[in-house]
Design an enzyme around this catalytic site. Structure first.
Site, PDB file in Angstrom:
ATOM      1  CB  SER A  56      -1.045  -0.096   1.099  1.00 49.47           C
ATOM      2  OG  SER A  56      -2.221   0.769   1.025  1.00 49.47           O
ATOM      3  CG  ASP A  86      -6.221  -2.949  -3.640  1.00 48.91           C
ATOM      4  OD1 ASP A  86      -6.966  -2.361  -2.853  1.00 48.91           O
ATOM      5  OD2 ASP A  86      -4.766  -2.845  -3.513  1.00 48.91           O
TER       6      ASP A  86
END
Length: 560
Positions: free
Chosen positions: A188, A468
């Site tokens: 991330s 995602d």
């Protein structure tokens, strides 16, 4: 103090949801009840009980408060890290896992059964979890005032990794860079840092694995909800879009009575602001990101949310499916011709919010104090769980998540969730100081200058999940110039089908079978990392040989 309390509770909502799901699962299993809301199991024998996680001792590195001459400081602070050298063989690499925007202790499972264990075991390496400045216990300042947050930048934290790699003393080992190959891993935000570190400091980091790496900073990140809209069950999404439109229509009537009735129906009668109310209704969508291929790690709460909306397995008799008074009197023309199914779903939606969102606010705390966004307070280090990352997205990253700007794009959340609303924390929580102030808008150029969607570099891997919600900020983004670029061992570019957020980061204990897609990506990572290390050693040997030849030529010239 308003909303600092909300953030301290909801900043860890993903973990709370996961733990609650585990407790529910355990209770059902023990009682022998059907697990209708359980995630589908992979076709494999039931795994044996997991052993207790190993204990990893915390260590502390004397880190510079500032690496920037323009922000001077001669002071240092204790930056926390953990390591596992149980797989180390002489000449092995170091794998540095950037803990990112959380307490570094949350990443320790990756040392024992995740990506650090997998790569270290395969290469004879050492795994390190490295805590980010201003998180966990790694604070360079005594509080989180706006002035004292001036040392919290992405670039400062990148230099933390460089200084650490060049100077850390692992007990009993000499593994400093550049004499030892270091591979930077992150997921991330930390995944973006892994990519930036490999590009900016190739002499320090021999490789980088950027998982779900948000390499593009975006102020209005309404696309967060697009993978959910595209991949979640169609009926669930259609219901949610319709309910959201209906709620917005009722609120637009500006009737105090009708608005009050609507909020009461959802168990949130004491939230003053309409935008705060619909923001609370959006909280269940965060559980999409919390899904994982391993049910012991991920949350199944999004499945439960959709079951409420689609009326699956839930007894309608336990809900009030009569036409709510605020609908019948406000906008009867909005009701479907055959309203029972829609109203049942709407009633279940309200029941879900009552049972799973409203209860996040303790009975002795006002709902405005839990869900309101008018006041922020607290500069103590105990506020870091919400304040540190808020400062980072307010100054550099953006990611104000709300409704699409175009009315032509169906929205899963209220149109009241605009960038102005979702970004107002930036000036309420961070008043100007004497030495530092938050910009009017996040300085996304400070991040995007490193390559954004187009970032690529030798021995730098990008690994993303097709579902995602952060994919629109990665090089795999549908908005990227080349989201289908070539996948090679030198520049891996991999997309996990059905994957969500950095699904390659966790793993199973040795001897247990991972699902095929995860086992495949882990095998790929081992293969290309081994190749990278061979290349690094060949480059080092070539440089050493060239240096030796240069020495002999200089010496021979003295005598000839």
């Amino acid at each position: 103090m308003r909303l600092s309390g909300l953030h301290s509770r909801l900043r860890s909502a993903e973990q709370q949801v996961r733990l609650a799901a585990e407790r529910e699962e355990d209770a059902r299993t023990q009682a022998g009840q059907a697990t209708h809301d359980a995630q589908h199991r992979f076709a494999a024998p039931a795994p044996p009980p997991r052993p207790a996680a190993p204990h990893f001792e915390a260590h502390y590195f004397d880190q510079r408060v500032s690496h920037d001459a323009a922000v001077p400081s001669n002071e240092t602070f204790k930056q926390r890290y953990w390591f596992d050298a149980s797989h180390y063989r002489p000449g092995g690499p170091v794998f540095l896992l950037d803990a990112g925007e959380t307490d570094g202790a949350d990443r320790l499972p990756f040392l024992s059964q995740g990506i650090l264990r997998i790569l270290s075991e395969a290469t004879g390496g050492v795994g390190i979890v490295f805590e980010h400045r201003y998180y966990g216990e790694s604070f360079p300042t005594p509080d989180l005032s706006t002035d004292n947050l001036r040392f919290l930048t992405t670039l400062q934290s990148l230099y933390d990794g460089v200084h650490f790699a060049k100077n850390v003393q692992i007990p009993g080992l000499d593994l400093t860079a550049p004499n030892t190959p270091w591979v930077y891993y992150g997921g991330s935000y930390a995944g973006a840092k892994a990519a930036f570190a490999r590009k900016l400091f190739p002499d320090i980091f021999a490789g980088g694995i950027a998982s779900s790496a948000v390499t593009t900073a975006i102020i209005d990140y309404w696309q967060y909800y697009e993978p959910i809209r595209a991949s979640a069950p169609t009926t669930c999404i259609d219901r949610l879009v319709g309910h959201t439109q209906l709620i917005d229509t009722v609120l637009a009537l500006n009737s105090t009575l009708l608005t009050s009735s609507l909020k009461t129906y959802f168990g949130l009668p004491n939230i003053t602001s309409d935008a705060d109310f619909v923001n609370a209704l959006a909280l269940p969508l965060g559980s999409w990101q919390a899904r994982n291929w391993d049910p012991k790690v991920g949350s199944k709460r999004f499945d439960l949310f959709c079951q409420y909306l689609t009326n699956e397995t839930l007894p309608s008799a336990s809900f009030d499916v009569a036409v709510p008074s605020f609908l019948s009197s406000a906008a009867p023309s909005l009701l479907p011709k055959d309203p029972r199914s829609t109203l049942t779903s709407f009633s279940h939606y309200a029941e879900y919010v009552k049972a799973h969102i409203a209860v996040l606010c303790p009975p002795d705390v006002a709902q405005d104090d839990c869900f309101g966004t008018d006041e922020y307070g607290g500069d103590g280090l105990d506020e870091a769980s919400w304040k540190s990352w808020s400062y980072q997205f307010c100054t550099e990253w953006g990611y104000f998540i709300g409704a699409p700007p175009s009315a032509d794009t169906p929205s899963l959340v209220s149109r009241l969730l605009t960038p102005e609303y979702t970004g107002k924390i930036c000036h309420k929580a961070f008043p100007p100081g004497k030495l530092n102030r938050v910009p009017d808008l996040p300085d996304v150029d400070a991040i995007n200058q490193y390559g954004s969607f187009n970032l690529l570099y030798p021995r730098l891997a990008f690994i993303d999940g097709s579902e995602d919600p952060w994919i629109y900020a990665t090089p795999h983004s549908p908005s990227a110039p080349n989201p289908q670029r070539e996948d090679t061992d030198d520049e891996p570019f991999k997309l996990i089908p059905g994957g969500v957020h950095h699904w390659d980061e966790n793993g199973l204990p040795s001897g247990q079978l991972e699902p095929p897609a995860i086992a495949h990506v882990h095998a790929d990572e081992v293969r290309f990392v081994r190749k990278w290390l061979a290349e690094w050693r060949a480059e080092r040997d070539a440089a050493t040989e060239a240096q030796g030849k240069g020495w002999w030529q200089r010496e021979r010239g003295r005598w000839e």
